[in-house]
Design a protein around this motif. Sequence first.
Motif, PDB file in Angstrom:
ATOM      1  N   ARG A   1       0.904  -1.194  -0.193  1.00  0.00           N
ATOM      2  CA  ARG A   1      -0.026   0.110  -0.018  1.00  0.00           C
ATOM      3  C   ARG A   1       0.826   1.304   0.144  1.00  0.00           C
ATOM      4  NH1 ARG A   1      -4.595  -0.674  -0.729  1.00  0.00           N
ATOM      5  NH2 ARG A   1      -4.933   1.447  -0.728  1.00  0.00           N
ATOM      6  N   GLN A   2       2.099   1.231  -0.317  1.00  0.00           N
ATOM      7  CA  GLN A   2       2.944   2.227  -0.305  1.00  0.00           C
ATOM      8  C   GLN A   2       3.240   2.858   0.665  1.00  0.00           C
ATOM      9  OE1 GLN A   2       0.832   4.095  -3.703  1.00  0.00           O
ATOM     10  NE2 GLN A   2       2.525   4.156  -4.815  1.00  0.00           N
ATOM     11  N   ASP A   3       2.956   2.271   2.035  1.00  0.00           N
ATOM     12  CA  ASP A   3       3.492   2.697   3.245  1.00  0.00           C
ATOM     13  C   ASP A   3       4.918   2.172   3.504  1.00  0.00           C
ATOM     14  OD1 ASP A   3       0.848   3.742   4.202  1.00  0.00           O
ATOM     15  OD2 ASP A   3       0.257   1.682   4.460  1.00  0.00           O
ATOM     16  N   VAL A   4       5.635   2.881   4.543  1.00  0.00           N
ATOM     17  CA  VAL A   4       6.744   2.276   5.128  1.00  0.00           C
ATOM     18  C   VAL A   4       6.525   1.855   6.545  1.00  0.00           C
ATOM     19  CG1 VAL A   4       9.314   2.725   5.594  1.00  0.00           C
ATOM     20  CG2 VAL A   4       8.243   4.112   3.443  1.00  0.00           C
ATOM     21  N   GLN A   5       7.098   0.677   6.866  1.00  0.00           N
ATOM     22  CA  GLN A   5       6.831   0.130   8.199  1.00  0.00           C
ATOM     23  C   GLN A   5       8.343   0.211   8.846  1.00  0.00           C
ATOM     24  OE1 GLN A   5       3.077  -2.575   7.295  1.00  0.00           O
ATOM     25  NE2 GLN A   5       4.922  -3.541   7.906  1.00  0.00           N
ATOM     26  N   LEU A   6       8.305   0.342  10.034  1.00  0.00           N
ATOM     27  CA  LEU A   6       9.430   0.095  11.088  1.00  0.00           C
ATOM     28  C   LEU A   6       9.012  -1.000  12.053  1.00  0.00           C
ATOM     29  CD1 LEU A   6      10.506   3.757  11.797  1.00  0.00           C
ATOM     30  CD2 LEU A   6      11.068   2.323   9.820  1.00  0.00           C
ATOM     31  N   HIS A   7      10.051  -1.892  12.357  1.00  0.00           N
ATOM     32  CA  HIS A   7       9.618  -2.871  13.370  1.00  0.00           C
ATOM     33  C   HIS A   7      10.427  -2.944  14.378  1.00  0.00           C
ATOM     34  CE1 HIS A   7       8.085  -4.527   9.408  1.00  0.00           C
ATOM     35  NE2 HIS A   7       7.008  -4.751   9.952  1.00  0.00           N
ATOM     36  N   PHE A   8       9.777  -3.791  15.617  1.00  0.00           N
ATOM     37  CA  PHE A   8      10.604  -3.828  16.718  1.00  0.00           C
ATOM     38  C   PHE A   8      10.853  -2.472  17.628  1.00  0.00           C
ATOM     39  CE2 PHE A   8      11.780  -7.560  14.384  1.00  0.00           C
ATOM     40  CZ  PHE A   8      11.563  -8.578  15.251  1.00  0.00           C
ATOM     41  N   ALA A   9      10.067  -1.521  17.320  1.00  0.00           N
ATOM     42  CA  ALA A   9       9.906  -0.547  18.134  1.00  0.00           C
ATOM     43  C   ALA A   9       9.379  -0.752  19.605  1.00  0.00           C
ATOM     44  CB  ALA A   9       9.303   0.608  17.544  1.00  0.00           C
ATOM     45  N   LEU A  10       9.956   0.041  20.473  1.00  0.00           N
ATOM     46  CA  LEU A  10       9.348  -0.024  22.060  1.00  0.00           C
ATOM     47  C   LEU A  10       8.384   1.020  21.970  1.00  0.00           C
ATOM     48  CD1 LEU A  10      12.598  -0.279  24.239  1.00  0.00           C
ATOM     49  CD2 LEU A  10      10.964  -2.384  23.376  1.00  0.00           C
ATOM     50  N   LEU A  11       7.048   0.442  22.705  1.00  0.00           N
ATOM     51  CA  LEU A  11       5.849   1.366  22.802  1.00  0.00           C
ATOM     52  C   LEU A  11       6.448   2.900  23.285  1.00  0.00           C
ATOM     53  CD1 LEU A  11       2.882   1.352  22.427  1.00  0.00           C
ATOM     54  CD2 LEU A  11       2.513   0.598  24.525  1.00  0.00           C
ATOM     55  N   LYS A  12       7.507   2.570  24.325  1.00  0.00           N
ATOM     56  CA  LYS A  12       7.740   3.757  25.131  1.00  0.00           C
ATOM     57  C   LYS A  12       8.431   4.961  23.992  1.00  0.00           C
ATOM     58  CE  LYS A  12      12.271   2.376  26.581  1.00  0.00           C
ATOM     59  NZ  LYS A  12      13.199   3.484  25.697  1.00  0.00           N
ATOM     60  N   ASP A  13       8.982   4.395  23.105  1.00  0.00           N
ATOM     61  CA  ASP A  13       9.574   5.246  21.999  1.00  0.00           C
ATOM     62  C   ASP A  13       8.678   5.719  20.858  1.00  0.00           C
ATOM     63  OD1 ASP A  13      12.203   5.092  23.377  1.00  0.00           O
ATOM     64  OD2 ASP A  13      12.569   3.249  22.152  1.00  0.00           O
TER      65      ASP A  13
END
Length: 848
Positions: free
Chosen positions: A99-111
């Motif tokens: 869908r032409q998005d960019v995803q970042l993975h393994f981010a901590l919720l606090k960040d």
Amino acid sequence: MTSSTTTHPVEIKTHPIPPAILEEIESFEDEVRRLDAGEVSADLFKPFRLQHGIYGQRQPGVQMVRIKIPFGGLTANQLRRIAELADTYATGVGHVTTRQDVQLHFALLKDVGTIMRGLAEVGLTTREACANTVRNVTACHLAGVCPGEVFDVTPYANTVALHLLRNPLNQSLPRKFKIAFSGCRHDCALTPIHDIGLLAGRREDGTIGFRMTVGGGLGSAPRIAQVLREFVSTDELIPTIEAVIKVFDTLGNRKNRNKARMKFVIDKLGFEEYKRRWEEAYVAMGHARPGREPINLLHHQDDPVPLIMPSSPSSDEMPGVLDDGQGDGAQGNGHSGSETAYATWKRTNVVKQKQQGYAAAVIMLPMGDMTTSHMYFVADLAERYTNGNLRTTIHQNLILRWIPESRVEDLYADLLSHGLADPGAELVEDITACPGTDTCGLGITSSKGLARAMAEIFPPGQVPEDLKGVDVKISGCHNSCAQHHIATIGLHGVGKRVRDHIAPHYELHLGGHVNGTAKIGQMTVKLPAKNVPAAVSHLLAVFRRDRQSEEGLQAFLARTGKAKLKEELIPYTILPPFEKDPTYYYDWEGEEEFTMEDLGPGECAGGALEMIDDRMLEAEQELYQARILAEKHQYSVSVNKAYRAVLAGAKALLVTEGVDPATDADTFSEFERRLAVKGVVPTSYQHLGAQMSDLGPKDTTPEFSAAKISFARGFVEACRSATDQIGKDLKLAEAEKAKETGTAEPTTQPDQKDAGPAAAAAEPEQGVHAGVTVFDLRGVMCPLNYVKTKLKLEMMDAGQQLEVWLDAGEPIKNVPMSLRNDGQKILAEEPLDADAAHYRVLVEKVEA
């Protein structure tokens, strides 16, 4: 999870965050603090989190951050900021989605709040990239430069996206909602699979507008969209879209998530009634009044870089030119053996723009992944060679546009120096794959692992000309995030249990496409994951062996048909027992035995369909072996295999009755009593037991073997015809009268008391407690316990209650959830005994 920071000398330009957006981010941060303090539950926080584009991963404690990129448009400055955030707060990798998005993975919720602030400073957001909202609005990555486009759809896609972002109209829809824009007849943005698809058009008087289709979608129940309006003028665009969303918001199913997409609203109403409701909504919202203001377009700054020496090369000088006006970036696969690496890349990855002297180059990202260093480098290239803009594509790549043709070779040299010059972008070798079990909580199989395993079949830049226009898409589950339903070769992951082990499998879908008349691919066969590359290689070999002159793979698949293709692929469906070859029970690149335990409760109707499909596959495998044995003159054994095929087909249909007979005799008896008399198969297949009991003498004749195999094939085909029409309601339709070849007259179904000991034994114990019928399903496995409960509820009136007794474990996890998905009301769910080995579930029948 944080990787080491990559420094970059170019300063990122930021601007103050608008107060309303800052308040939104601060609100999210406040809710995270409340969650950490135990003031709000994770279940309550989840919809709020999703609304802001933050998705839980299958790994506990980390999040996926989905960045919304309308029409795929990014600036170099924005890409640098994404790279910085990926390096600091994620894994140093960004993933481009379909869908032409960019995803970042393994981010901590606090960040996450800090990530949101960083994105907002450069004009990006995660808002409504997930949840029951209008998702990212997509468009062709060549919009504005495509030689064959009617007009540039970019400003319209951008305007619609920004108009609907944070719009009260779509903050709590029944389910997600997707919109796409295409500018030319090749429909590169795949409008037929969207809730709203908008295809550019021009009237004879020169007026521009869009052909609007509605109700498309993939997932477990794929649909091709239907035409709502043949022409929508640009000034009517937003009002028309708003009315569609309003109808969906009003009529969408909010009780059953599995029936909540707009395509189900259209299914329920019928398309003509749906159109009438849309017209009502259009008028009621005030859009039909005269004197409406023209659309106020949000333009995307995308001016060309100056040409030092404008040129007009011929097609021979500029490989990649699309003479037919096609704008999908697929330049064909033909090549000579002496072609240089640069020439190959130029042929497959470079497109001549409609603007004289300019070209666009696609940067192939294997399965959509790009490292931080790659992001920084591409951002530099965008400013060095073009106007500082780039776009993501729905095929999970990046594209640089407005490159002076005289500088294409220099760009290639730079890309090559950083490992970004792979040829074959947007072609068959550019396999689309979702994240699968790498990160997705819904993923069943490693789609990326399989994609890498298939690279040898489709070497980049070296795929023969006969595979031009072919694509391969792999989804890790049925949700079709990789859009496997519309691929020439589509695969989606499932699991198959064999005693104490589960083996990863893929369902193979063939012949899907959107270009021209859209078509959903046919699910043809289920393959063990380890066999998929070999099966696909064999499919291509059969194509080259049997195709007609100049026939492409799509045409070959359509002409050959599912039955013949399945027969060719049946040998690849066979799964050895774990003891014989345990490698089949490990996924591609998996280091541990395959499991599905971390997926949570299963959906019982889907489990029943899978059980039916497994038994039909068993029937087809037995038939295949019967034919091979007969060809080898082993007639007696071939007859036995035909007998086993009939048994497996009968047992497949009996799943719809919640019955799993233990013996052959019980199978034939139950089939006759429950199904044959209902006419779900032609009358020639009544009295199966009598027709199949004579297996012939030890030295069976070829004629006898051929007759039994023919009978078995006809019966299995009748069973497959019946099962192909089953939905999640598990209803079998009557066989068509035209298919009835026998003369036996249907009989009335006997009462339970006359059905014989085998049938009586198959029924669970029943009783009455406090005026409520008790249904004892202890000891009945999933999904048969659900099927039995479903059938029992169908015989009851709305408002009546049923008490169901279930085992602990999978039954109590899966059955209540599935009944809720059916729209039934669960009144109680509690242990039946002190050790909680069994449970009592009280269900109230709800009117369908």
